[in-house]
Design a protein around this motif. Structure first.
Motif, short mmCIF file in Angstrom:
data_model
loop_
_atom_site.label_atom_id
_atom_site.label_comp_id
_atom_site.label_asym_id
_atom_site.label_seq_id
_atom_site.Cartn_x
_atom_site.Cartn_y
_atom_site.Cartn_z
N THR A 1 6.97 -1.57 -1.64
CA THR A 1 5.52 -1.46 -1.73
C THR A 1 5.02 -2.54 -2.66
O THR A 1 5.79 -3.29 -3.23
N SER A 2 3.72 -2.62 -2.79
CA SER A 2 3.13 -3.75 -3.50
C SER A 2 3.43 -3.76 -4.99
O SER A 2 3.83 -2.77 -5.57
N ALA A 3 3.21 -4.89 -5.57
CA ALA A 3 3.38 -5.05 -7.02
C ALA A 3 2.11 -4.57 -7.71
O ALA A 3 1.54 -5.27 -8.53
N CYS A 4 1.65 -3.38 -7.36
CA CYS A 4 0.48 -2.82 -8.03
C CYS A 4 0.85 -1.46 -8.59
O CYS A 4 1.83 -0.85 -8.18
N ALA A 5 0.06 -1.02 -9.54
CA ALA A 5 0.23 0.32 -10.08
C ALA A 5 -0.55 1.27 -9.18
O ALA A 5 -1.64 0.93 -8.71
N ILE A 6 0.01 2.45 -8.93
CA ILE A 6 -0.67 3.46 -8.12
C ILE A 6 -0.85 4.69 -9.00
O ILE A 6 0.13 5.27 -9.47
N GLU B 1 -2.41 -8.54 6.40
CA GLU B 1 -0.99 -8.31 6.11
C GLU B 1 -0.61 -8.71 4.69
O GLU B 1 0.46 -8.34 4.22
N VAL B 2 -1.45 -9.45 3.99
CA VAL B 2 -1.09 -9.93 2.66
C VAL B 2 -2.02 -9.44 1.56
O VAL B 2 -1.93 -9.87 0.42
N LEU B 3 -2.90 -8.49 1.89
CA LEU B 3 -3.83 -7.99 0.88
C LEU B 3 -3.12 -7.35 -0.30
O LEU B 3 -3.62 -7.38 -1.43
N PHE B 4 -1.94 -6.77 -0.07
CA PHE B 4 -1.19 -6.12 -1.15
C PHE B 4 -0.93 -7.07 -2.32
O PHE B 4 -0.81 -6.65 -3.46
N LEU B 5 -0.84 -8.37 -2.05
CA LEU B 5 -0.58 -9.35 -3.09
C LEU B 5 -1.72 -9.47 -4.09
O LEU B 5 -1.53 -9.90 -5.22
N PHE B 6 -2.92 -9.05 -3.68
CA PHE B 6 -4.13 -9.27 -4.47
C PHE B 6 -4.64 -8.01 -5.18
O PHE B 6 -5.70 -8.01 -5.75
N SER C 1 -11.41 5.07 1.54
CA SER C 1 -10.66 6.29 1.85
C SER C 1 -9.24 6.17 1.30
O SER C 1 -8.73 5.07 1.09
N ILE C 2 -8.61 7.32 1.09
CA ILE C 2 -7.23 7.36 0.61
C ILE C 2 -6.32 6.59 1.56
O ILE C 2 -5.50 5.78 1.14
N GLU C 3 -6.47 6.84 2.85
CA GLU C 3 -5.59 6.20 3.85
C GLU C 3 -5.78 4.69 3.89
O GLU C 3 -4.81 3.94 3.97
N ASP C 4 -7.03 4.22 3.83
CA ASP C 4 -7.28 2.77 3.84
C ASP C 4 -6.63 2.10 2.63
O ASP C 4 -6.00 1.05 2.75
N ALA C 5 -6.79 2.71 1.46
CA ALA C 5 -6.20 2.14 0.24
C ALA C 5 -4.68 2.18 0.30
O ALA C 5 -4.02 1.22 -0.11
N ARG C 6 -4.11 3.26 0.80
CA ARG C 6 -2.66 3.37 0.89
C ARG C 6 -2.09 2.27 1.78
O ARG C 6 -1.08 1.66 1.46
N ARG C 7 -2.76 2.01 2.89
CA ARG C 7 -2.30 0.95 3.80
C ARG C 7 -2.30 -0.42 3.14
O ARG C 7 -1.49 -1.28 3.46
#
Length: 195
Positions: A37-42, A143-148, A115-121
């Motif tokens: 999963t992404s390099a972000c805190a959840i 496909e690369v939004l997780f990087l940001f 929404s929770i689902e949109d953010a999770r994706r």
């Protein structure tokens, strides 16, 4: 103020699985063997208003922050003898540099609540990420939004979080790269309790 409990550890040690189990939610933070999963805190925190709908809040990395993150890698020469991880870092840095200043991303950075689902994706790497990256294939912005993304905060109806007056944060693994480690350390140093 809420007490922050952070889950910290190496990649694939069960942080996300524990996060989901403690919250009684399946795949709120994506988990599973080999899943990156992404390099972000959840973070999961209780809703402030009991009648409010659950939602997610996204904290995007600023264009300036992204430029700082990739500056060292983007211009670096890679020899044919470099390790696979070094080549991947340079390709990711190049990809970020190409997308960072796009108008579409600038518009998305203005969007915080969803929404929770949109953010999770948003937090999920494409399943074929590594093979496509190694082959130098193109990626769509989606496909690369997780990087940001720096942090996703899920505002949930959760009796346990409410009763304890706390929020729970799932962090990136310590051994996956400098960006993941930097964010994990920041969360760890700010948190009130660590698991």
């Amino acid at each position: 103020p809420l007490v922050e409990i952070a889950l910290v550890g190496i990649f694939q040690c069960g942080k996300s699985t524990l996060f989901n189990a403690l919250l009684g939610r399946e795949n709120l933070s994506l988990s599973g063997k080999g899943i990156k999963t992404s390099a972000c805190a959840i973070t999961a925190r209780p809703l402030e208003d009991a009648i409010q709908e659950e939602y997610a809040e996204v904290k995007w990395r600023s264009p300036e922050m992204m430029k700082e993150l990739v500056e060292a890698e983007a211009g670096r020469e890679v020899s044919p003898y470099s390790g696979e991880r070094d080549i991947e870092k340079v390709r990711v840095a190049t990809l970020i540099k190409q997308v960072n200043d796009s108008e579409m991303l600038a518009d998305l950075r203005q969007r915080r609540a969803m929404s929770i689902e949109d953010a999770r994706r948003l937090s999920v790497y494409p399943s074929n990420w590594k093979s496509r990256l190694c082959r130098g294939e193109e990626f769509d912005l989606g496909e690369v939004l997780f990087l940001f993304i720096e942090r996703i905060t899920f505002h949930l109806r959760n009796r346990e979080l409410e009763a304890l007056g706390c929020e729970l944060t799932d962090t990136p693994g310590f051994d996956m790269g400098i960006w993941d480690e930097t964010l994990a350390r920041e969360v760890m140093l700010r948190a009130d309790l660590l698991l």
